[in-house]
Design a protein around this motif. Structure first.
Motif, PDB file in Angstrom:
ATOM      1  N   ILE A   1       1.611   9.717  -0.920  1.00  0.00           N
ATOM      2  CA  ILE A   1       0.397  10.519  -1.093  1.00  0.00           C
ATOM      3  C   ILE A   1       0.409  11.651  -0.081  1.00  0.00           C
ATOM      4  CG2 ILE A   1      -2.128  10.524  -1.103  1.00  0.00           C
ATOM      5  CD1 ILE A   1      -2.054   7.522  -1.637  1.00  0.00           C
ATOM      6  N   ILE A   2       0.083  12.849  -0.560  1.00  0.00           N
ATOM      7  CA  ILE A   2      -0.043  14.012   0.317  1.00  0.00           C
ATOM      8  C   ILE A   2      -1.518  14.382   0.401  1.00  0.00           C
ATOM      9  CG2 ILE A   2       0.497  16.463   0.591  1.00  0.00           C
ATOM     10  CD1 ILE A   2       3.176  15.898  -0.789  1.00  0.00           C
ATOM     11  N   GLU A   3      -2.012  14.423   1.623  1.00  0.00           N
ATOM     12  CA  GLU A   3      -3.423  14.758   1.860  1.00  0.00           C
ATOM     13  C   GLU A   3      -3.545  16.167   2.410  1.00  0.00           C
ATOM     14  OE1 GLU A   3      -6.577  13.922   5.378  1.00  0.00           O
ATOM     15  OE2 GLU A   3      -5.495  12.154   4.645  1.00  0.00           O
ATOM     16  N   CYS A   4      -4.237  16.997   1.662  1.00  0.00           N
ATOM     17  CA  CYS A   4      -4.572  18.339   2.145  1.00  0.00           C
ATOM     18  C   CYS A   4      -5.804  18.181   3.035  1.00  0.00           C
ATOM     19  CB  CYS A   4      -4.865  19.253   0.955  1.00  0.00           C
ATOM     20  SG  CYS A   4      -4.954  20.991   1.362  1.00  0.00           S
ATOM     21  N   GLY A   5      -5.589  18.230   4.347  1.00  0.00           N
ATOM     22  CA  GLY A   5      -6.627  17.874   5.309  1.00  0.00           C
ATOM     23  C   GLY A   5      -7.818  18.809   5.328  1.00  0.00           C
ATOM     24  N   THR A   6      -8.892  18.327   5.919  1.00  0.00           N
ATOM     25  CA  THR A   6     -10.138  19.106   5.981  1.00  0.00           C
ATOM     26  C   THR A   6      -9.933  20.435   6.685  1.00  0.00           C
ATOM     27  OG1 THR A   6     -11.303  16.987   6.166  1.00  0.00           O
ATOM     28  CG2 THR A   6     -12.578  18.979   6.585  1.00  0.00           C
ATOM     29  N   MET A   7      -9.254  20.420   7.826  1.00  0.00           N
ATOM     30  CA  MET A   7      -9.034  21.655   8.568  1.00  0.00           C
ATOM     31  C   MET A   7      -8.184  22.637   7.765  1.00  0.00           C
ATOM     32  SD  MET A   7      -9.667  23.507  11.129  1.00  0.00           S
ATOM     33  CE  MET A   7     -10.480  22.338  12.223  1.00  0.00           C
ATOM     34  N   LEU A   8      -7.187  22.129   7.076  1.00  0.00           N
ATOM     35  CA  LEU A   8      -6.330  22.992   6.260  1.00  0.00           C
ATOM     36  C   LEU A   8      -7.131  23.655   5.148  1.00  0.00           C
ATOM     37  CD1 LEU A   8      -3.526  24.076   5.639  1.00  0.00           C
ATOM     38  CD2 LEU A   8      -3.052  21.966   4.360  1.00  0.00           C
ATOM     39  N   ILE A   9      -8.018  22.897   4.497  1.00  0.00           N
ATOM     40  CA  ILE A   9      -8.866  23.470   3.446  1.00  0.00           C
ATOM     41  C   ILE A   9      -9.824  24.496   4.032  1.00  0.00           C
ATOM     42  CG2 ILE A   9     -10.660  22.937   1.746  1.00  0.00           C
ATOM     43  CD1 ILE A   9      -9.253  20.281   1.246  1.00  0.00           C
ATOM     44  N   LEU A  10     -10.375  24.203   5.199  1.00  0.00           N
ATOM     45  CA  LEU A  10     -11.295  25.156   5.836  1.00  0.00           C
ATOM     46  C   LEU A  10     -10.597  26.467   6.183  1.00  0.00           C
ATOM     47  CD1 LEU A  10     -13.297  22.824   8.244  1.00  0.00           C
ATOM     48  CD2 LEU A  10     -14.221  24.082   6.297  1.00  0.00           C
ATOM     49  N   MET A  11      -9.350  26.372   6.646  1.00  0.00           N
ATOM     50  CA  MET A  11      -8.631  27.562   7.091  1.00  0.00           C
ATOM     51  C   MET A  11      -8.006  28.340   5.933  1.00  0.00           C
ATOM     52  SD  MET A  11      -9.138  27.586  10.328  1.00  0.00           S
ATOM     53  CE  MET A  11      -7.944  28.787  10.936  1.00  0.00           C
ATOM     54  N   GLU A  12      -7.546  27.619   4.905  1.00  0.00           N
ATOM     55  CA  GLU A  12      -6.778  28.270   3.836  1.00  0.00           C
ATOM     56  C   GLU A  12      -7.466  28.233   2.472  1.00  0.00           C
ATOM     57  OE1 GLU A  12      -4.264  30.070   4.215  1.00  0.00           O
ATOM     58  OE2 GLU A  12      -2.935  29.356   5.807  1.00  0.00           O
ATOM     59  N   GLY A  13      -8.502  27.427   2.336  1.00  0.00           N
ATOM     60  CA  GLY A  13      -9.191  27.326   1.060  1.00  0.00           C
ATOM     61  C   GLY A  13      -8.373  26.589   0.019  1.00  0.00           C
ATOM     62  N   MET A  14      -8.756  26.798  -1.246  1.00  0.00           N
ATOM     63  CA  MET A  14      -8.111  26.089  -2.345  1.00  0.00           C
ATOM     64  C   MET A  14      -6.663  26.541  -2.569  1.00  0.00           C
ATOM     65  SD  MET A  14      -9.863  23.682  -3.354  1.00  0.00           S
ATOM     66  CE  MET A  14      -8.857  23.313  -4.793  1.00  0.00           C
ATOM     67  N   LYS A  15      -6.291  27.652  -1.978  1.00  0.00           N
ATOM     68  CA  LYS A  15      -4.897  28.091  -2.071  1.00  0.00           C
ATOM     69  C   LYS A  15      -3.961  27.001  -1.555  1.00  0.00           C
ATOM     70  CE  LYS A  15      -3.302  30.892   1.044  1.00  0.00           C
ATOM     71  NZ  LYS A  15      -2.998  32.109   1.861  1.00  0.00           N
ATOM     72  N   ALA A  16      -4.354  26.340  -0.478  1.00  0.00           N
ATOM     73  CA  ALA A  16      -3.512  25.292   0.098  1.00  0.00           C
ATOM     74  C   ALA A  16      -3.344  24.140  -0.882  1.00  0.00           C
ATOM     75  CB  ALA A  16      -4.123  24.793   1.402  1.00  0.00           C
TER      76      ALA A  16
ATOM     77  N   PRO B   1       0.828  -1.208   0.000  1.00  0.00           N
ATOM     78  CA  PRO B   1       0.000   0.000   0.000  1.00  0.00           C
ATOM     79  C   PRO B   1       0.859   1.254   0.000  1.00  0.00           C
ATOM     80  CG  PRO B   1      -0.030  -1.042   2.167  1.00  0.00           C
ATOM     81  CD  PRO B   1       0.693  -1.984   1.250  1.00  0.00           C
ATOM     82  N   TYR B   2       0.271   2.328  -0.531  1.00  0.00           N
ATOM     83  CA  TYR B   2       0.930   3.622  -0.478  1.00  0.00           C
ATOM     84  C   TYR B   2       0.942   4.142   0.950  1.00  0.00           C
ATOM     85  CZ  TYR B   2       0.340   3.907  -5.586  1.00  0.00           C
ATOM     86  OH  TYR B   2       0.398   3.679  -6.942  1.00  0.00           O
ATOM     87  N   LEU B   3       1.928   4.982   1.254  1.00  0.00           N
ATOM     88  CA  LEU B   3       1.967   5.694   2.533  1.00  0.00           C
ATOM     89  C   LEU B   3       1.468   7.117   2.307  1.00  0.00           C
ATOM     90  CD1 LEU B   3       2.661   6.052   5.507  1.00  0.00           C
ATOM     91  CD2 LEU B   3       5.025   6.552   4.828  1.00  0.00           C
ATOM     92  N   GLN B   4       0.455   7.494   3.056  1.00  0.00           N
ATOM     93  CA  GLN B   4      -0.177   8.802   2.916  1.00  0.00           C
ATOM     94  C   GLN B   4       0.015   9.620   4.190  1.00  0.00           C
ATOM     95  OE1 GLN B   4      -4.096   8.642   1.229  1.00  0.00           O
ATOM     96  NE2 GLN B   4      -4.851  10.420   2.357  1.00  0.00           N
ATOM     97  N   ILE B   5       0.454  10.856   4.033  1.00  0.00           N
ATOM     98  CA  ILE B   5       0.570  11.768   5.173  1.00  0.00           C
ATOM     99  C   ILE B   5      -0.662  12.665   5.214  1.00  0.00           C
ATOM    100  CG2 ILE B   5       1.966  13.408   3.817  1.00  0.00           C
ATOM    101  CD1 ILE B   5       2.118  12.880   7.650  1.00  0.00           C
ATOM    102  N   ALA B   6      -1.287  12.749   6.374  1.00  0.00           N
ATOM    103  CA  ALA B   6      -2.459  13.606   6.555  1.00  0.00           C
ATOM    104  C   ALA B   6      -1.994  14.955   7.105  1.00  0.00           C
ATOM    105  CB  ALA B   6      -3.449  12.961   7.514  1.00  0.00           C
ATOM    106  N   LEU B   7      -2.166  15.997   6.304  1.00  0.00           N
ATOM    107  CA  LEU B   7      -1.796  17.350   6.735  1.00  0.00           C
ATOM    108  C   LEU B   7      -3.009  18.012   7.379  1.00  0.00           C
ATOM    109  CD1 LEU B   7       0.345  18.488   3.673  1.00  0.00           C
ATOM    110  CD2 LEU B   7       1.155  17.653   5.892  1.00  0.00           C
TER     111      LEU B   7
END
Length: 216
Positions: free
Chosen positions: A32-47, A4-10
């Motif tokens: 895999i790099i995961e742009c986490g839910t909180m990060l999207i909420l705080m920074e939007g699509m810019k992140a 399996p791939y290793l995914q980091i949750a940001l």
């Protein structure tokens, strides 16, 4: 069996913090790099756009937990391979976002929210599969604590046997890999166990090496 791939949750609260998490080689060690839910909420699509620009060769997930159809194209426009959906979202919403994602060479991942029987059933999963959704994220129930158990493994195995590509998440550490070994997982998500390590890049490398040892 493919490892399996290793995914980091940001699950960071700012883009600066997320970039600091990835520095020192961590971004190169994971698959895999995961742009986490909180990060999207705080920074939007810019992140999402910034992380995609910084790591153009990595698989990327926008953990948007979508439940509204017209948000799907806006999130997927950030260039991620996957976008997550909230499992209780209406099936017609799932179908619309899945159709758009497929048309653009991307895919939907549904994260199972809550406990089995309360928030989702295997009948729900069969309906989602009929919609063409093949990616499921199994997160341990919020009531669970401590290491992964045989009951967790049994749930994951049932999902795999249904033909889903399953990602396992929920406090996964290096020590949990042994009990997960042998499952045909798509990915394993690690968050705090890597982010909070004294040397996150070294811990990611240790986990990824162990994955390849167990699934060889």
């Amino acid at each position: 069996m493919k490892a399996p791939y290793l995914q980091i949750a940001l699950d960071n609260t700012s883009l600066e913090e997320a970039c600091n998490t990835l520095k020192g080689g961590l971004g190169e060690e994971v698959d895999i790099i995961e742009c986490g839910t909180m990060l999207i909420l705080m920074e939007g699509m810019k992140a999402v756009r910034c992380l995609r620009a910084l790591y153009p060769d990595k698989i990327m997930v926008a953990d948007a937990q979508l439940s509204v159809a017209h948000f799907g194209p806006k999130i997927l426009a950030g260039g991620t391979q996957f976008v997550t959906m909230f499992s209780p979202a209406r099936n017609e919403v799932k179908a619309e976002i899945q159709a758009y994602a497929k048309e653009h060479g991307q895919a939907v991942q549904i994260e199972l929210y809550g406990d089995y029987g309360d928030s989702w059933t295997f009948d729900d999963l069969r309906e989602w599969k009929e919609l063409g959704i093949t990616q499921i994220i199994y997160g341990r129930p919020s009531s669970a604590s401590g290491p992964w158990t045989s009951q967790d493994v049994d749930f994951v195995r049932q999902l795999c046997d249904m033909g889903f590509e399953v990602t396992a998440t929920g406090g996964v550490t290096y020590d949990d890999l042994d009990i997960l070994a042998g499952l045909p997982l798509y990915a394993v998500i690690c968050g705090r166990s890597i982010r909070n390590a004294p040397n996150p890049a070294a811990e990611a490398r240790r986990i990824r090496n162990r994955i390849h040892e167990l699934w060889k």
